[in-house]
Scaffold this motif. Structure first.
Motif, short mmCIF file in Angstrom:
data_model
loop_
_atom_site.label_atom_id
_atom_site.label_comp_id
_atom_site.label_asym_id
_atom_site.label_seq_id
_atom_site.Cartn_x
_atom_site.Cartn_y
_atom_site.Cartn_z
N ARG A 56 0.83 -1.21 0.00
CA ARG A 56 0.00 0.00 0.00
C ARG A 56 0.86 1.26 0.00
N ASP A 59 2.36 1.73 -3.40
CA ASP A 59 1.32 2.13 -4.34
C ASP A 59 1.00 3.62 -4.22
N ARG A 60 1.05 4.15 -2.98
CA ARG A 60 0.81 5.59 -2.80
C ARG A 60 1.93 6.41 -3.44
N ARG A 62 3.34 5.63 -6.11
CA ARG A 62 3.07 5.57 -7.55
C ARG A 62 2.22 6.74 -8.02
N GLN A 63 1.42 7.29 -7.10
CA GLN A 63 0.58 8.44 -7.45
C GLN A 63 1.42 9.72 -7.57
N ILE A 64 2.61 9.71 -6.97
CA ILE A 64 3.47 10.90 -6.97
C ILE A 64 4.31 11.00 -8.23
N GLU A 66 6.97 8.40 -11.24
CA GLU A 66 7.39 7.12 -11.79
C GLU A 66 8.42 6.49 -10.86
#
Length: 442
Positions: A56, A59-60, A62-64, A66
């Protein structure tokens, strides 16, 4: 000098937030680590929980941005997933097998060689909980470190719960006559809540007394409970006397006791619990539990109902109960326990989601609990309940814990200045001369 920290899988499986523990430096996770984390995510235990939490967190990120390029961390560092630098050519003549550990080593070594070739002012450091992984890294000329952020204490500095003082004969006599002894503020600042003081006449050490700090009045007081017979058990040394004081005090809602095998932790706790539940009626029930962690090879699934499955794991508890009830057959003990109805022996597996008011909760072998599991237990405690955590930090059966980062030691250190808690470390073995000698020599 800025560093590049390459994290081993076991670091993330112990602490998913380890990514945030390296300040302004660069944190690198090899792709093979993601594969290992993914293989653990279905486990229904602490390792599985940490694997899912790691997923998790990543994955967070990944929102920021690459992940293979790197993203910024709140503490000023960066984090990235390493997809390159996987070449095994530098290792294949040294470590023949392409195991996951060796693949992680290859990434760290190739990064190290690249930094050296480009003459960058950086150091590559492999971080692993695996001792042999660190040894292999060192053999390759790589810097390697253990992950110590989870340690509650430094080596050999676990809080003992008591101090020994040399006092004058006048102060000792005053303590015996008045039942208390005032202490100066500068001394008070070096004490913790409910800490015991063993006072000895400095001219005649055979004269001594045991007191406990009362932080409300800033004095050392006599122990309130001089229990000569707690359900047939009499304290045999100073630390056991301290334990009795903590176990019977209603204002102390959390008691932690550590000590080697045979020091009497479990027997004292069970005896005082039976007395408070059965004779004094202070609690509705005594809940006794211990973590299900096997020593050596697991024997697999056990037949029967829940009680029958639990019996082998809880046998040390039943051994002590047989001694306290003075029975020789297990059937007799089962009959007594079913008749009383106030003693419940459980596995910690079933404690999540419960609320436990007005009960005495005794957790044995708590050194095999993680910080997260101890938090789960303590947050189950309802109004009017008391928790007793017992264990030996030097007998760890959990693969991801040691004597400095287990849940029991975390509780001892975090609660040592709380008025609601008390702690004592038992030193002297009372089981038998052989048991004490074995604990010392082995």
């Amino acid at each position: 000098m800025k560093r590049i920290y390459v994290l081993d899988t076991n670091v993330l499986l112990q602490d998913p937030r380890a990514i945030f523990s390296f300040d302004e430096h660069e944190v690198v996770i090899p792709a093979v680590v993601l594969e290992e984390v993914d293989s653990k995510k279905r486990n229904m235990d602490e390792v599985g929980h940490n694997a899912r939490e790691t997923s998790r967190i990543i994955d967070r990120f990944r929102q920021i941005g690459e992940l293979y390029k790197g993203v910024s961390l709140p503490n000023g560092g960066t984090f990235r997933i390493e997809l390159n630098h996987r070449s095994f050519s530098k290792l294949e003549e040294i470590f023949l097998e392409r195991t996951n550990d060796n693949r992680i080593l290859a990434v760290a070594l190739n990064l190290h060689l690249e930094v050296k070739k480009l003459n960058r002012n950086q150091e590559v450091v492999l971080v692993s909980k695996d001792i042999l992984m660190r040894v292999k890294a060192d053999a390759l000329g790589l810097a390697a470190e253990d992950f110590l952020n989870e340690r509650a204490v430094k080596e050999d500095s676990i809080y003992e719960g008591f101090q020994e003082w040399d006092v004058s004969a006048e102060d000792l006599n005053k303590f015996y006559q008045e039942g208390k002894l005032s202490i100066p503020d500068e001394t008070l600042n070096r004490l913790y809540s409910n800490e015991f003081i063993v006072m000895k006449n400095k001219w005649n050490p055979s004269q001594s007394a045991i007191g406990i700090l009362n932080t409300n009045r800033n004095v050392i007081e006599k122990c309130r409970f001089q229990a000569d017979n707690a359900w047939g058990v009499t304290p045999r040394n100073a630390q056991q006397t301290m334990a009795i004081e903590l176990l019977f005090r209603r204002d102390i809602q959390l008691v932690t006791m550590i000590g080697k095998a045979g020091t009497g932790k479990t027997l004292l706790a069970l005896a005082s619990g039976l007395m408070q539940v059965e004779d004094m009626g202070l609690y509705k029930k005594m809940l006794v539990a211990r973590p299900v962690v096997p020593l050596g090879n697991d024997i697999g699934y056990l037949p029967g109902e829940k009680e029958e499955k639990l019996k082998p794991w809880m046998q040390p508890i039943y051994d002590n109960l047989e001694y306290l009830f003075d029975v020789k057959k297990a059937e007799d003990l089962d009959r007594i326990l079913s008749g009383l109805g106030s003693i419940q022996v459980e596995a910690l597996t079933y404690i999540r989601g419960r609320s436990i008011p007005e009960q005495l909760i005794l957790i044995d072998e708590a050194q095999n609990l993680t910080k997260h599991e101890v938090k789960t237990i303590l947050t189950r405690v309802g109004e009017g309940s008391k928790v007793i955590l017992l264990g030996d930090p030097y007998q760890i059966d959990h693969p991801y814990l040691d004597e400095y980062n287990n849940g029991l030691v975390h509780v001892v250190e975090k609660f040592k200045n709380s008025k609601l808690s008390g702690h004592v470390k038992l030193h002297k073995g009372e089981r038998s001369s052989l048991a004490q000698l074995s604990a010392d020599l082995l």
